[in-house]
Enzyme design. Sequence first.
Site, PDB file in Angstrom:
ATOM      1  CG  ASP A   1      35.609  37.649  39.641  1.00 26.53           C
ATOM      2  OD1 ASP A   1      35.301  37.662  40.915  1.00 26.53           O
ATOM      3  OD2 ASP A   1      36.294  36.599  39.032  1.00 26.53           O
TER       4      ASP A   1
ATOM      5  CG  ASP B   1      36.892  36.037  45.178  1.00 28.97           C
ATOM      6  OD1 ASP B   1      37.133  35.003  44.441  1.00 28.97           O
ATOM      7  OD2 ASP B   1      37.943  36.285  45.873  1.00 28.97           O
TER       8      ASP B   1
ATOM      9  CD  GLU C   1      35.481  30.802  44.648  1.00 31.30           C
ATOM     10  OE1 GLU C   1      36.428  30.499  44.396  1.00 31.30           O
ATOM     11  OE2 GLU C   1      35.791  32.038  45.461  1.00 31.30           O
TER      12      GLU C   1
ATOM     13  CG  HIS D   1      40.369  31.173  38.090  1.00 32.20           C
ATOM     14  ND1 HIS D   1      38.936  31.445  38.283  1.00 32.20           N
ATOM     15  CD2 HIS D   1      40.770  31.844  39.066  1.00 32.20           C
ATOM     16  CE1 HIS D   1      38.661  31.721  39.454  1.00 32.20           C
ATOM     17  NE2 HIS D   1      39.786  32.362  39.913  1.00 32.20           N
ATOM     18  CG  ASP D   2      40.607  29.287  41.708  1.00 32.11           C
ATOM     19  OD1 ASP D   2      41.492  30.082  41.719  1.00 32.11           O
ATOM     20  OD2 ASP D   2      39.475  29.936  42.031  1.00 32.11           O
TER      21      ASP D   2
END
Length: 533
Positions: A101, A203, A266, A328-329
Amino acid sequence: MSSAQTLWWQTGIVYQIYPRSFMDSNGDGVGDMAGITSKLDYLHWLGVDAIWISPFYPSPQADFGYDVADYTNIDPIYGDLNAFDQMVKEANARNIKVIVDLVPNHTSDEHQWFQQARSSRANPKRDWYIWRDPKPNGDPPNNWFSYFGGNAWELDKETGQYYLHLFHKKQPDLNWRNPEVRQAMYSVMDFWLKRGVHGFRIDVMPALIKDEQLRDNPLNPNWVEGDPFWLKQFTLYSEDQPEIHEITREMRQLTEQYPERVLIGETYMPNPRLVKYYGDNLDGLHLPFNFGLLSFPDLTAGKIKKTVDDYEAVLPPGAWPNWVVGNHDTVRIASRIGAARARIAQMLLLTLRGTPTCYYGDELGMVNIPLAVEYIRDPAANGSPNHGRDPERTPMQWNSQPNAGFSPSGVTTWLPVAPDYHQENVENQQQDPTSILSLVHSLIELRRATAALNRGSYRSLDNVSADCFVYLREFENQKFLIALNFSEQPQHLTLPEWGEGRLALSTEAKPVGTITLANLTLDGTEGVIIELV
Ligand code: GLC
């Protein structure tokens, strides 16, 4: 497209690991690198091609690693660089590639770059971040909000200026208009590429570069009390600026120096802005994440068909699609749509055209659990048990021993283990041919073995049934029909033009056999994959 032209990240399956929650090897209640290594045999058995690991860099953990204090090291909670190298080596030995990431939009306020930047207005690193004077009345420089609530500006009293933070105030935004920042981040990428990673998940890609004049975002006139606060304004000037595509190109050029690396962004963007992230000449990101399936609390056949068809229609020629149903969000898929339909969602994810990304634990049907206030860890929750992302980040459920085999017995895990772990865990589900894990395992096995599924074309069928989503995947002379019944009632489909077929897999673990398409009955919430003959 012939098989020779497809690359691993196109035909392969990505599995997302949230490292705090995957496997705790040293009994401190938090997952770690050696824990991941110890579970690579499981991932190999499951059949995934790559793991994307959420951030594991040194961090004060204000946003659980998305606040990076050092981009080229490992937080001691997770181990060290040797443990990382060992993990990559062991993963590669099982044909699993490692994607890390990259968090380039912001650092931690404890990163030495920010420490220097905030030390004085004259510091050479000052311009690495976004500083502005207060308005004459002392207010923040503009109206931008932080995704974690409140205004996106924090006043630094020592130097009398505000710095921008689109997330937590401990996550100051970097200034990507400064060429030194770009170079620094590209060096970080090079560091990990040299260490053998096969790509990056980047990200908040669209946020990296902001409007040069930092103009106020327009307010959303349709916002009403009770809507998520971040919908209050349109992010016209804080995200998705034209210059972002320069950055994706630069990142791509760097990555191309290494064979078959992948850039996954993302990119929470509506179409057609989303697909711009592939680059005008496919010279941007390889896979801008397509989150089209994340937004459904009510996964109906019609909405899904439209989502898939619309996305397929706007994809630039040659661009490779991708799909996500959990991360995870986001509230876990099994909690969004229920256990039965979560099985069809896995069939959908693993039979659509394009790279699937599977969130850890979704293969077990893990659910969000309600958390008491004292367990809230996520800064985005702002102290409320009704918000925040902790419930989708609970420890992986490995077996029915205390702490689900994630941490040793007696240890307090960083988030509580979901109480259903006694039944719903890897060990139990591996032994149960009707479990969702056995289904996901079979789906992955079939996808890997079947060119039509892992690289074939996609075409949806119109007017079959209001409750079923039906589509074809074809490659050379292979032809597969997938029919997913999102309703709870049985559905009778009449598709005489497709003759006979062979049931390759049903979400109901039915025996394989011959099917007459003129008279196809699906049970409530059943999905089937049929090989047409
Ligand atoms: C991304 C991450 C999220 C994080 C945020 C700030 O949206 O997925 O978990 O909080 O960026 O880095």
